[in-house]
Motif scaffolding. Sequence first.
Motif, PDB file in Angstrom:
ATOM      1  N   ALA A 210       0.681  -1.235   0.028  1.00  0.00           N
ATOM      2  CA  ALA A 210      -0.002   0.012  -0.052  1.00  0.00           C
ATOM      3  C   ALA A 210       0.987   1.121  -0.129  1.00  0.00           C
ATOM      4  CB  ALA A 210      -0.975   0.099   1.209  1.00  0.00           C
ATOM      5  N   ALA A 211       0.287   2.170  -0.622  1.00  0.00           N
ATOM      6  CA  ALA A 211       1.039   3.559  -0.619  1.00  0.00           C
ATOM      7  C   ALA A 211      -0.032   4.625  -0.429  1.00  0.00           C
ATOM      8  CB  ALA A 211       1.717   3.865  -2.195  1.00  0.00           C
ATOM      9  N   PRO A 212      -0.410   4.777   0.969  1.00  0.00           N
ATOM     10  CA  PRO A 212      -1.432   5.551   1.114  1.00  0.00           C
ATOM     11  C   PRO A 212      -1.430   7.036   0.786  1.00  0.00           C
ATOM     12  CG  PRO A 212      -0.930   4.173   3.031  1.00  0.00           C
ATOM     13  CD  PRO A 212       0.008   4.068   2.114  1.00  0.00           C
ATOM     14  N   ILE A 213      -0.280   7.610   0.961  1.00  0.00           N
ATOM     15  CA  ILE A 213       0.012   9.101   0.593  1.00  0.00           C
ATOM     16  C   ILE A 213      -0.301   9.145  -1.149  1.00  0.00           C
ATOM     17  CG2 ILE A 213       1.420  10.882   0.486  1.00  0.00           C
ATOM     18  CD1 ILE A 213       2.700  10.250   3.198  1.00  0.00           C
ATOM     19  N   GLY A 214       0.601   8.337  -1.720  1.00  0.00           N
ATOM     20  CA  GLY A 214       0.352   8.504  -3.199  1.00  0.00           C
ATOM     21  C   GLY A 214      -0.887   8.145  -3.710  1.00  0.00           C
ATOM     22  N   ALA A 215      -1.630   7.191  -3.039  1.00  0.00           N
ATOM     23  CA  ALA A 215      -3.079   6.814  -3.645  1.00  0.00           C
ATOM     24  C   ALA A 215      -3.968   8.080  -3.437  1.00  0.00           C
ATOM     25  CB  ALA A 215      -3.627   5.709  -2.816  1.00  0.00           C
ATOM     26  N   ALA A 216      -3.761   8.656  -2.209  1.00  0.00           N
ATOM     27  CA  ALA A 216      -4.765   9.791  -1.822  1.00  0.00           C
ATOM     28  C   ALA A 216      -4.190  10.904  -2.786  1.00  0.00           C
ATOM     29  CB  ALA A 216      -4.385  10.081  -0.183  1.00  0.00           C
ATOM     30  N   MET A 217      -3.121  11.347  -2.943  1.00  0.00           N
ATOM     31  CA  MET A 217      -2.722  12.586  -4.002  1.00  0.00           C
ATOM     32  C   MET A 217      -3.374  12.183  -5.278  1.00  0.00           C
ATOM     33  SD  MET A 217      -1.663  14.782  -1.988  1.00  0.00           S
ATOM     34  CE  MET A 217      -2.401  13.992  -0.541  1.00  0.00           C
ATOM     35  N   ALA A 218      -3.035  10.885  -5.697  1.00  0.00           N
ATOM     36  CA  ALA A 218      -3.652  10.644  -7.117  1.00  0.00           C
ATOM     37  C   ALA A 218      -5.194  10.657  -7.138  1.00  0.00           C
ATOM     38  CB  ALA A 218      -3.156   9.223  -7.489  1.00  0.00           C
ATOM     39  N   LEU A 219      -5.959  10.468  -6.026  1.00  0.00           N
ATOM     40  CA  LEU A 219      -7.112  10.520  -6.158  1.00  0.00           C
ATOM     41  C   LEU A 219      -7.640  11.909  -5.889  1.00  0.00           C
ATOM     42  CD1 LEU A 219     -10.178   9.337  -5.645  1.00  0.00           C
ATOM     43  CD2 LEU A 219      -9.714   9.298  -3.205  1.00  0.00           C
ATOM     44  N   ALA A 220      -6.999  12.724  -5.160  1.00  0.00           N
ATOM     45  CA  ALA A 220      -7.470  14.320  -5.161  1.00  0.00           C
ATOM     46  C   ALA A 220      -7.029  14.807  -6.715  1.00  0.00           C
ATOM     47  CB  ALA A 220      -6.373  14.726  -4.124  1.00  0.00           C
ATOM     48  N   LEU A 221      -5.805  14.405  -7.105  1.00  0.00           N
ATOM     49  CA  LEU A 221      -5.807  15.090  -8.504  1.00  0.00           C
ATOM     50  C   LEU A 221      -6.877  14.624  -9.369  1.00  0.00           C
ATOM     51  CD1 LEU A 221      -3.861  16.528 -10.732  1.00  0.00           C
ATOM     52  CD2 LEU A 221      -2.897  14.061 -11.062  1.00  0.00           C
ATOM     53  N   ALA A 222      -7.504  13.419  -9.341  1.00  0.00           N
ATOM     54  CA  ALA A 222      -8.467  13.278 -10.171  1.00  0.00           C
ATOM     55  C   ALA A 222      -9.839  13.784  -9.698  1.00  0.00           C
ATOM     56  CB  ALA A 222      -8.759  11.755  -9.877  1.00  0.00           C
ATOM     57  N   LEU A 223      -9.981  14.322  -8.663  1.00  0.00           N
ATOM     58  CA  LEU A 223     -11.320  14.947  -8.028  1.00  0.00           C
ATOM     59  C   LEU A 223     -11.238  16.363  -8.013  1.00  0.00           C
ATOM     60  CD1 LEU A 223     -12.261  12.500  -5.338  1.00  0.00           C
ATOM     61  CD2 LEU A 223     -13.199  12.521  -7.709  1.00  0.00           C
ATOM     62  N   VAL A 224      -9.919  17.050  -8.029  1.00  0.00           N
ATOM     63  CA  VAL A 224      -9.923  18.457  -7.734  1.00  0.00           C
ATOM     64  C   VAL A 224     -10.561  19.348  -8.824  1.00  0.00           C
ATOM     65  CG1 VAL A 224      -7.513  18.591  -8.957  1.00  0.00           C
ATOM     66  CG2 VAL A 224      -8.140  20.576  -7.232  1.00  0.00           C
ATOM     67  N   PRO A 225     -11.749  20.089  -8.510  1.00  0.00           N
ATOM     68  CA  PRO A 225     -12.253  20.989  -9.603  1.00  0.00           C
ATOM     69  C   PRO A 225     -11.615  22.411  -9.818  1.00  0.00           C
ATOM     70  CG  PRO A 225     -13.345  21.259  -7.401  1.00  0.00           C
ATOM     71  CD  PRO A 225     -12.243  20.446  -7.142  1.00  0.00           C
ATOM     72  N   GLU A 226     -11.083  22.841  -8.691  1.00  0.00           N
ATOM     73  CA  GLU A 226     -10.595  24.531  -8.855  1.00  0.00           C
ATOM     74  C   GLU A 226      -9.370  24.360  -8.245  1.00  0.00           C
ATOM     75  OE1 GLU A 226     -14.106  27.443  -8.990  1.00  0.00           O
ATOM     76  OE2 GLU A 226     -14.448  25.675  -7.395  1.00  0.00           O
ATOM     77  N   LEU A 227      -8.318  25.345  -8.563  1.00  0.00           N
ATOM     78  CA  LEU A 227      -7.283  25.530  -7.684  1.00  0.00           C
ATOM     79  C   LEU A 227      -7.111  27.399  -7.589  1.00  0.00           C
ATOM     80  CD1 LEU A 227      -4.446  24.798  -6.431  1.00  0.00           C
ATOM     81  CD2 LEU A 227      -3.443  25.346  -8.711  1.00  0.00           C
ATOM     82  N   GLY A 228      -7.394  27.606  -6.251  1.00  0.00           N
ATOM     83  CA  GLY A 228      -7.763  28.892  -6.027  1.00  0.00           C
ATOM     84  C   GLY A 228      -9.203  29.378  -6.765  1.00  0.00           C
ATOM     85  N   ASP A 229      -9.162  30.426  -7.742  1.00  0.00           N
ATOM     86  CA  ASP A 229     -10.240  30.745  -8.312  1.00  0.00           C
ATOM     87  C   ASP A 229     -10.338  30.329  -9.760  1.00  0.00           C
ATOM     88  OD1 ASP A 229     -11.301  32.129  -6.082  1.00  0.00           O
ATOM     89  OD2 ASP A 229     -10.032  34.207  -6.636  1.00  0.00           O
ATOM     90  N   GLU A 230      -9.229  29.378 -10.024  1.00  0.00           N
ATOM     91  CA  GLU A 230      -9.233  28.883 -11.402  1.00  0.00           C
ATOM     92  C   GLU A 230      -9.664  27.670 -11.472  1.00  0.00           C
ATOM     93  OE1 GLU A 230      -5.555  28.332 -14.673  1.00  0.00           O
ATOM     94  OE2 GLU A 230      -5.165  29.121 -12.794  1.00  0.00           O
ATOM     95  N   PRO A 231     -10.827  27.296 -12.556  1.00  0.00           N
ATOM     96  CA  PRO A 231     -11.333  26.208 -12.793  1.00  0.00           C
ATOM     97  C   PRO A 231     -10.167  25.371 -13.435  1.00  0.00           C
ATOM     98  CG  PRO A 231     -12.851  27.814 -13.392  1.00  0.00           C
ATOM     99  CD  PRO A 231     -11.475  28.405 -13.252  1.00  0.00           C
ATOM    100  N   LEU A 232     -10.154  24.041 -13.261  1.00  0.00           N
ATOM    101  CA  LEU A 232      -9.149  23.155 -13.820  1.00  0.00           C
ATOM    102  C   LEU A 232      -9.994  22.297 -14.746  1.00  0.00           C
ATOM    103  CD1 LEU A 232      -7.291  22.007 -10.547  1.00  0.00           C
ATOM    104  CD2 LEU A 232      -6.650  23.707 -12.226  1.00  0.00           C
ATOM    105  N   THR A 233      -9.484  22.529 -16.051  1.00  0.00           N
ATOM    106  CA  THR A 233      -9.955  21.794 -17.048  1.00  0.00           C
ATOM    107  C   THR A 233      -9.291  20.728 -17.707  1.00  0.00           C
ATOM    108  OG1 THR A 233      -8.897  23.352 -18.807  1.00  0.00           O
ATOM    109  CG2 THR A 233     -11.312  24.067 -17.749  1.00  0.00           C
ATOM    110  N   PHE A 234      -8.131  20.243 -17.116  1.00  0.00           N
ATOM    111  CA  PHE A 234      -7.688  19.268 -17.746  1.00  0.00           C
ATOM    112  C   PHE A 234      -8.654  17.730 -17.488  1.00  0.00           C
ATOM    113  CE2 PHE A 234      -5.775  19.733 -13.532  1.00  0.00           C
ATOM    114  CZ  PHE A 234      -6.183  18.532 -12.791  1.00  0.00           C
ATOM    115  N   GLY A 235      -8.226  16.928 -18.542  1.00  0.00           N
ATOM    116  CA  GLY A 235      -8.946  15.679 -18.751  1.00  0.00           C
ATOM    117  C   GLY A 235      -8.573  14.508 -17.843  1.00  0.00           C
TER     118      GLY A 235
END
Length: 434
Positions: free
Chosen positions: A71-96
Amino acid sequence: MTGRAGPAVPGTTPAGVVTGIAALVTVVATVSAAVSWSRGELGPVVLLGAFAVLIAAGELLRLNLPGDRDAAPIGAAMALALALVPELGDEPLTFGAGAVVAVTAVGVLVGVMPHALAGRAPRADVLARRVLTVAIAAVLFRSVPVAGRPLVEHVTDWEDHRWLAALVMIAVALLAAAVDSVVAAAVRAARQHAPLRPVLVDEVRAAAGISAAISATGVLVALAARPMDLLALPVFAVPLLITQFAFRRYAMVRRTYLQTIRSLSRLTEIGGYTETRHSQRVSALAVAIGRDLGLGESELLDLEYAALLHDIGQLSLTDPIPGGATVMASPAQQQTIAELGAGIVASTGVPEAVAVAVARQHRPYRTPSDRLSGDAEVPLASRIIRVANAYDDLVGESGGEAARTVALERIHLGLAHDYDPRVVAALSRVLARS
């Protein structure tokens, strides 16, 4: 007995299929991400780089959990966060989803490289499952249209309903985790030749705690990226790192306890009561039989403890049994060894079921007075140990094909009362695969 099976064709095993699918997903995602970026939809490069670094760090700090689960909990959590993050600050994230999978794959490969150079890289199917899990979450959240738009665009619009966005992210994370558990169970069941249902139950139980921590951290990072910007990544990674140390300590305690039991089991061979490695062979065979019969992970652990210590009662004998073969001993001697051994085992602090299994290993499956009493009174673990011990006693440390055949024939002759037919059938299947 059947002959040894031929070599498996690469890519035909469940682990090979998972690895192949993950490789295909990574290639397609990388190509789609490159095409997207070439059209000017680069997105925040710093954010993607930061996630890649944390994913790599998580792989570098991976841990081995009970049941030989990497198991790699930190790596898995950060990868999941990248998949779910909608915005960074006030900028919408449009990457697919392609960008998410590509960054995750790069981070995983970079993080696992030091382990590979040291000769302790995790299995390819384990790494492939991590990429596939993130791919599922990313596709569901960033690519699959819902009411004409991906979920990420709906979440961006819900400024006054952040709780609803959190529920959607949690649902996506749990669905991805559920698929990962199913895939992991299928691969493990095929590798261990065990029924799928108990293996799936074990996977869900084993992953419940760590998956909850990973999912919660991933969702929190994704939600906090808007008000906290990149600061959300280290802030929420630290608590998960502390949790990871707790899991690591628990795994170390489990391994140390098992090593202690294994050391204790060698007292009989050191004292000349049993053949060298007799207890280890009986334990390995008993666990294989139990797994074939569908025992759960906790039951298999108790069975392993009991099988390792099944002959410990011989230390109380004045005159050792020739060769330590209790199958050749009289019923009275077998009962004495079992009862004395159970007393010693009970004093070690193992679960009560272990001592009971050792105490009743001498009892036949059926008796003339009550032909069903064995099945009712003798635990399955005791019946398994009785068969595994008899087989190893008859075959010996260096028995050949002829000895194995004779041992199986003799055990089959005892099906009328000595041995459980289901256990003997499982023994035959295990030996045929070995």
